[in-house]
Design a protein around this motif. Structure first.
Motif: not given
Length: 251
Positions: A80-90
């Motif tokens: 879940w942490l990767k998914q949230r950060i991935q969206r922010l960075l993308a």
């Protein structure tokens, strides 16, 4: 209009003064995005739902009370942490998070804003880092107070009231979120009732034994007001767009 990311961070820090607090995680900029910011979305928690809503609104920054990183976390960015950060960075979105300093601000913070909505102006503080608020109150009983809180927040509350005949509430104490551990401090501060977001097993016994009512009104429900107040204040001051998004949470 837009503002440099570091200038916006400086304004948030100036207003909230996070360095004054011993906190459970990092305050300020938690995820770096684009260098200029024109649109801010605020919310309670940096959940995937809030991040997705910010993406839909083409926000440049998200401002929250509950960020992504906490003391003692596993440092791996997975699930879940990767998914949230991935969206922010993308989408190059900045994430700003302020925890205890957002609770404590005397006018715009969670506690002050909750007090305003419930009709109280604090005249004293108590508890760890003086995060708890106390105010005069004129309510006929704990049951009437619980009904008032329930009506204002729009959700069912948990009330543990002392036994015997109903007693008037002349002093009320509160601290938003998961502050059930502040109950003994509220009792020592002379409160007739204490309001927070959550209740744990010991507080029910303390309420019955001390004669001080305990109201658990929801962690999310009591902390809906600080983030939009601060983000809205700063956005208006700097000429930025701002929108609060309330992601429903039954907790």
């Amino acid at each position: 209009m837009s503002i440099d990311r570091d200038d916006l961070l400086g304004r948030f820090d100036e207003l909230l003064q996070p360095q004054r607090f011993k906190d459970y995680g990092p305050n300020g900029l938690q995820v770096e995005g684009k260098p200029t910011i024109g649109r801010i979305v605020s919310g309670v928690t940096a959940s995937r739902a809030l991040i997705d809503a910010a993406i839909e609104l083409k926000a440049d920054a998200v401002f929250v009370h509950h960020g992504l990183f906490w003391r003692g976390m596993d440092g791996r960015i997975t699930g879940w942490l990767k998914q949230r950060i991935q969206r922010l960075l993308a989408h190059d979105i900045n994430l700003f998070a302020y925890h205890l300093s957002l609770d404590a601000h005397p006018e715009l913070g969670n506690n002050a804003q909750l007090g305003t909505r419930l009709g109280w102006q604090a005249d004293a503080h108590f508890g760890e880092q003086e995060l708890g608020f106390v105010a005069p109150c004129d309510v006929s009983s704990a049951q009437a107070l619980a009904g008032h809180v329930q009506q204002v927040l729009g959700r069912t509350v948990t009330l543990v009231a002392p036994g015997g005949a109903p007693r008037p509430i002349r002093r009320v104490a509160w601290c938003t979120g998961g502050a059930q551990g502040f109950f003994e401090g509220a009792i020592a501060a002379g409160a007739d009732a204490f309001i927070t977001g959550e209740i744990s097993e010991p507080q029910a016994h303390l309420a019955r034994e001390t004669g001080v009512a305990f109201i658990a009104a929801g962690h999310h429900a009591t902390e809906r007001y600080g983030a939009p107040a601060v983000a809205g204040h700063v956005a208006a001051e700097l000429g930025l767009d701002h929108q609060f998004i309330d992601i429903d949470n039954p907790a």
